[in-house]
Motif scaffolding. Structure first.
Motif, PDB file in Angstrom:
ATOM      1  N   SER A  96      32.761  41.092  26.694  1.00 21.85           N
ATOM      2  CA  SER A  96      32.954  41.571  25.331  1.00 21.85           C
ATOM      3  C   SER A  96      33.368  43.038  25.326  1.00 21.85           C
ATOM      4  O   SER A  96      33.080  43.799  26.264  1.00 21.85           O
ATOM      5  CB  SER A  96      31.653  41.396  24.534  1.00 21.85           C
ATOM      6  OG  SER A  96      31.756  42.016  23.266  1.00 21.85           O
ATOM      7  N   SER A  97      34.028  43.442  24.258  1.00 23.79           N
ATOM      8  CA  SER A  97      34.397  44.847  24.081  1.00 23.79           C
ATOM      9  C   SER A  97      33.282  45.640  23.403  1.00 23.79           C
ATOM     10  O   SER A  97      33.390  46.855  23.252  1.00 23.79           O
ATOM     11  CB  SER A  97      35.682  44.950  23.244  1.00 23.79           C
ATOM     12  OG  SER A  97      35.505  44.331  21.976  1.00 23.79           O
ATOM     13  N   THR A  98      32.214  44.954  23.011  1.00 19.95           N
ATOM     14  CA  THR A  98      31.056  45.630  22.414  1.00 19.95           C
ATOM     15  C   THR A  98      30.329  46.431  23.480  1.00 19.95           C
ATOM     16  O   THR A  98      30.118  45.923  24.595  1.00 19.95           O
ATOM     17  CB  THR A  98      30.091  44.598  21.801  1.00 19.95           C
ATOM     18  OG1 THR A  98      30.784  43.808  20.839  1.00 19.95           O
ATOM     19  CG2 THR A  98      28.917  45.296  21.129  1.00 19.95           C
ATOM     20  N   PRO A  99      29.947  47.667  23.198  1.00 17.77           N
ATOM     21  CA  PRO A  99      29.207  48.459  24.191  1.00 17.77           C
ATOM     22  C   PRO A  99      27.989  47.706  24.705  1.00 17.77           C
ATOM     23  O   PRO A  99      27.305  47.013  23.943  1.00 17.77           O
ATOM     24  CB  PRO A  99      28.809  49.710  23.414  1.00 17.77           C
ATOM     25  CG  PRO A  99      29.853  49.837  22.352  1.00 17.77           C
ATOM     26  CD  PRO A  99      30.207  48.431  21.964  1.00 17.77           C
ATOM     27  N   ALA A 100      27.717  47.843  25.989  1.00 13.89           N
ATOM     28  CA  ALA A 100      26.622  47.105  26.607  1.00 13.89           C
ATOM     29  C   ALA A 100      25.279  47.451  25.985  1.00 13.89           C
ATOM     30  O   ALA A 100      24.421  46.581  25.825  1.00 13.89           O
ATOM     31  CB  ALA A 100      26.600  47.387  28.108  1.00 13.89           C
ATOM     32  N   SER A 101      25.092  48.721  25.626  1.00 17.86           N
ATOM     33  CA  SER A 101      23.820  49.132  25.028  1.00 17.86           C
ATOM     34  C   SER A 101      23.602  48.461  23.676  1.00 17.86           C
ATOM     35  O   SER A 101      22.512  47.959  23.376  1.00 17.86           O
ATOM     36  CB  SER A 101      23.783  50.659  24.864  1.00 17.86           C
ATOM     37  OG  SER A 101      24.860  51.097  24.047  1.00 17.86           O
ATOM     38  N   GLN A 102      24.646  48.429  22.873  1.00 18.81           N
ATOM     39  CA  GLN A 102      24.536  47.802  21.560  1.00 18.81           C
ATOM     40  C   GLN A 102      24.303  46.302  21.676  1.00 18.81           C
ATOM     41  O   GLN A 102      23.484  45.726  20.948  1.00 18.81           O
ATOM     42  CB  GLN A 102      25.809  48.073  20.752  1.00 18.81           C
ATOM     43  CG  GLN A 102      25.792  47.458  19.352  1.00 18.81           C
ATOM     44  CD  GLN A 102      27.070  47.728  18.581  1.00 18.81           C
ATOM     45  OE1 GLN A 102      27.843  48.618  18.943  1.00 18.81           O
ATOM     46  NE2 GLN A 102      27.295  46.974  17.533  1.00 18.81           N
ATOM     47  N   MET A 103      24.998  45.680  22.601  1.00 17.51           N
ATOM     48  CA  MET A 103      24.843  44.244  22.791  1.00 17.51           C
ATOM     49  C   MET A 103      23.441  43.912  23.276  1.00 17.51           C
ATOM     50  O   MET A 103      22.836  42.915  22.847  1.00 17.51           O
ATOM     51  CB  MET A 103      25.878  43.724  23.783  1.00 17.51           C
ATOM     52  CG  MET A 103      25.833  42.223  23.967  1.00 17.51           C
ATOM     53  SD  MET A 103      27.162  41.635  25.043  1.00 17.51           S
ATOM     54  CE  MET A 103      26.875  39.863  24.939  1.00 17.51           C
ATOM     55  N   ALA A 104      22.892  44.733  24.176  1.00 17.05           N
ATOM     56  CA  ALA A 104      21.547  44.489  24.706  1.00 17.05           C
ATOM     57  C   ALA A 104      20.504  44.550  23.594  1.00 17.05           C
ATOM     58  O   ALA A 104      19.616  43.690  23.503  1.00 17.05           O
ATOM     59  CB  ALA A 104      21.232  45.506  25.797  1.00 17.05           C
ATOM     60  N   LYS A 105      20.617  45.545  22.731  1.00 15.91           N
ATOM     61  CA  LYS A 105      19.641  45.707  21.653  1.00 15.91           C
ATOM     62  C   LYS A 105      19.744  44.578  20.634  1.00 15.91           C
ATOM     63  O   LYS A 105      18.724  44.047  20.173  1.00 15.91           O
ATOM     64  CB  LYS A 105      19.849  47.067  20.988  1.00 15.91           C
ATOM     65  CG  LYS A 105      19.586  48.237  21.921  1.00 15.91           C
ATOM     66  CD  LYS A 105      19.941  49.576  21.286  1.00 15.91           C
ATOM     67  CE  LYS A 105      19.743  50.718  22.265  1.00 15.91           C
ATOM     68  NZ  LYS A 105      20.086  52.037  21.691  1.00 15.91           N
ATOM     69  N   THR A 106      20.964  44.216  20.288  1.00 17.74           N
ATOM     70  CA  THR A 106      21.152  43.131  19.327  1.00 17.74           C
ATOM     71  C   THR A 106      20.700  41.800  19.901  1.00 17.74           C
ATOM     72  O   THR A 106      20.026  41.006  19.231  1.00 17.74           O
ATOM     73  CB  THR A 106      22.626  43.049  18.910  1.00 17.74           C
ATOM     74  OG1 THR A 106      23.050  44.314  18.396  1.00 17.74           O
ATOM     75  CG2 THR A 106      22.831  41.998  17.841  1.00 17.74           C
ATOM     76  N   TYR A 107      21.073  41.538  21.144  1.00 15.31           N
ATOM     77  CA  TYR A 107      20.745  40.273  21.785  1.00 15.31           C
ATOM     78  C   TYR A 107      19.231  40.086  21.893  1.00 15.31           C
ATOM     79  O   TYR A 107      18.696  39.019  21.555  1.00 15.31           O
ATOM     80  CB  TYR A 107      21.381  40.228  23.173  1.00 15.31           C
ATOM     81  CG  TYR A 107      21.213  38.910  23.899  1.00 15.31           C
ATOM     82  CD1 TYR A 107      22.161  37.907  23.770  1.00 15.31           C
ATOM     83  CD2 TYR A 107      20.110  38.693  24.714  1.00 15.31           C
ATOM     84  CE1 TYR A 107      22.008  36.696  24.430  1.00 15.31           C
ATOM     85  CE2 TYR A 107      19.948  37.479  25.381  1.00 15.31           C
ATOM     86  CZ  TYR A 107      20.900  36.484  25.235  1.00 15.31           C
ATOM     87  OH  TYR A 107      20.730  35.294  25.889  1.00 15.31           O
ATOM     88  N   LEU A 108      18.522  41.121  22.352  1.00 16.53           N
ATOM     89  CA  LEU A 108      17.076  40.998  22.533  1.00 16.53           C
ATOM     90  C   LEU A 108      16.362  40.857  21.198  1.00 16.53           C
ATOM     91  O   LEU A 108      15.402  40.100  21.073  1.00 16.53           O
ATOM     92  CB  LEU A 108      16.545  42.214  23.297  1.00 16.53           C
ATOM     93  CG  LEU A 108      15.089  42.114  23.770  1.00 16.53           C
ATOM     94  CD1 LEU A 108      14.914  40.910  24.693  1.00 16.53           C
ATOM     95  CD2 LEU A 108      14.660  43.390  24.490  1.00 16.53           C
ATOM     96  N   ALA A 109      16.841  41.576  20.186  1.00 14.64           N
ATOM     97  CA  ALA A 109      16.235  41.458  18.861  1.00 14.64           C
ATOM     98  C   ALA A 109      16.415  40.053  18.303  1.00 14.64           C
ATOM     99  O   ALA A 109      15.517  39.508  17.652  1.00 14.64           O
ATOM    100  CB  ALA A 109      16.837  42.490  17.914  1.00 14.64           C
ATOM    101  N   ASP A 110      17.565  39.435  18.563  1.00 14.45           N
ATOM    102  CA  ASP A 110      17.810  38.073  18.098  1.00 14.45           C
ATOM    103  C   ASP A 110      16.928  37.061  18.823  1.00 14.45           C
ATOM    104  O   ASP A 110      16.523  36.045  18.242  1.00 14.45           O
ATOM    105  CB  ASP A 110      19.281  37.699  18.293  1.00 14.45           C
ATOM    106  CG  ASP A 110      20.200  38.466  17.349  1.00 14.45           C
ATOM    107  OD1 ASP A 110      19.702  38.980  16.324  1.00 14.45           O
ATOM    108  OD2 ASP A 110      21.406  38.555  17.647  1.00 14.45           O
ATOM    109  N   LYS A 111      16.628  37.328  20.081  1.00 20.28           N
ATOM    110  CA  LYS A 111      15.865  36.380  20.885  1.00 20.28           C
ATOM    111  C   LYS A 111      14.364  36.461  20.638  1.00 20.28           C
ATOM    112  O   LYS A 111      13.692  35.433  20.487  1.00 20.28           O
ATOM    113  CB  LYS A 111      16.145  36.608  22.377  1.00 20.28           C
ATOM    114  CG  LYS A 111      17.540  36.166  22.825  1.00 20.28           C
ATOM    115  CD  LYS A 111      17.683  34.657  22.713  1.00 20.28           C
ATOM    116  CE  LYS A 111      19.022  34.191  23.240  1.00 20.28           C
ATOM    117  NZ  LYS A 111      19.175  32.708  23.175  1.00 20.28           N
ATOM    118  N   VAL A 112      13.816  37.663  20.624  1.00 19.63           N
ATOM    119  CA  VAL A 112      12.355  37.811  20.514  1.00 19.63           C
ATOM    120  C   VAL A 112      11.922  38.436  19.202  1.00 19.63           C
ATOM    121  O   VAL A 112      10.726  38.489  18.910  1.00 19.63           O
ATOM    122  CB  VAL A 112      11.796  38.638  21.694  1.00 19.63           C
ATOM    123  CG1 VAL A 112      12.159  37.991  23.017  1.00 19.63           C
ATOM    124  CG2 VAL A 112      12.319  40.084  21.649  1.00 19.63           C
ATOM    125  N   GLY A 113      12.877  38.947  18.425  1.00 23.64           N
ATOM    126  CA  GLY A 113      12.521  39.651  17.207  1.00 23.64           C
ATOM    127  C   GLY A 113      12.478  41.146  17.443  1.00 23.64           C
ATOM    128  O   GLY A 113      12.158  41.615  18.548  1.00 23.64           O
TER     129      GLY A 113
END
Length: 265
Positions: free
Chosen positions: A73-90
């Motif tokens: 993805s072209s999304t910054p890795a830091s932003q993707m990590a924060k969004t992804y983890l929030a979606d998975k665990v809250g």
């Protein structure tokens, strides 16, 4: 004899009831926590299943969600990590994720909830010291496996702090307790004694008299003056001003409470 029969009958009846309730009681099992290895770019080959097992084992150990994501993805890795983890665990719940962005050649680790205490930025940097070289050499399995090993190592080592804390054995929740160190108590005591002594000394120096029995008489008639003035306030008009204060965005709060770090590879 009759009393014995009644007693034995009652005993067997109660025993039967106890055995019956044990049979129908719901069986409790160890709590499991979510995990996942999302190899979108198929960098891990046939090792995905093995890594998924390691991720689940680590999730149960740390009582937190454990995830790995490969992406272009072209999304910054830091932003993707924060969004992804929030979606998975809250948002702000227990979890950690490793994002490998092949498009930007970036790797990022993000931890929230209880794991942010076990994985401060200093430990994340040491974890990246192991993960980054493996990614540079295209050893993706070793990079992910090393990530799991480091998280497990630091979790077992405990939280790097001098504060007293306790851990809930079921949820892993961390509770910090207030404590006073002997040195802090001694310093506070010395400062309080100096402050109190200085206050007493200042008051004594200011109000002391040469003759302890002397009486100071104040001439009110000569030194006292009284002036009276009449003042009238008239209310001319009133104004009411209203303003809407916007609340801070909840999205920013979701990503502000965590520990993370990343590098290029």
């Amino acid at each position: 004899m009759r009393k014995k029969l009644v007693f034995l009958s009652l005993f067997f009846f109660l025993s039967f009831l106890s055995f019956f309730f044990l049979l129908i009681a719901p069986k409790t099992s160890a709590a499991t926590f979510s995990s996942g290895v999302e190899d979108n770019l198929q960098l891990l080959g046939g090792n995905v299943t093995l890594l998924e097992q390691e991720a689940q084992k680590l999730a149960n150990e740390t009582k937190a969600g454990v995830y790995v994501v490969t992406t272009d993805s072209s999304t910054p890795a830091s932003q993707m990590a924060k969004t992804y983890l929030a979606d998975k665990v809250g948002a702000k719940n227990n979890g950690v994720v490793l994002v490998i962005n092949m498009n930007l050649r970036k790797v990022y680790i993000w931890a929230t909830g209880n794991l942010k205490y076990y994985l401060p930025s200093s430990r994340i940097e040491k974890t990246l010291d192991i993960v980054q070289p493996e990614l540079t050499d295209n050893n993706y399995y070793q990079a992910v496996s090393g990530f799991f090993d480091q998280v497990s190592k630091y979790y077992q080592a405990g939280i790097p702090t001098s504060r007293n804390y306790s851990i809930n054995s079921e949820t892993g929740a961390v509770t910090f307790h207030r404590s006073f160190q002997p040195l802090s108590i001694l310093i506070a005591l010395i400062i309080s004694l100096i402050a109190a002594g200085g206050f007493v000394w200042a008051i004594y120096r200011r109000y002391q008299m040469k003759d302890a029995h002397a009486v100071w008489r104040y001439d009110y008639g000569r030194n006292g003056n009284l002036e009276l003035h009449q003042r009238e306030d008239i209310l001319v008009n009133t104004f009411i001003t209203t303003r809407i204060i916007p609340r801070p965005s909840s999205d920013n709060n979701n990503f502000s409470d965590g520990s993370g770090g990343g590098r290029s590879f």
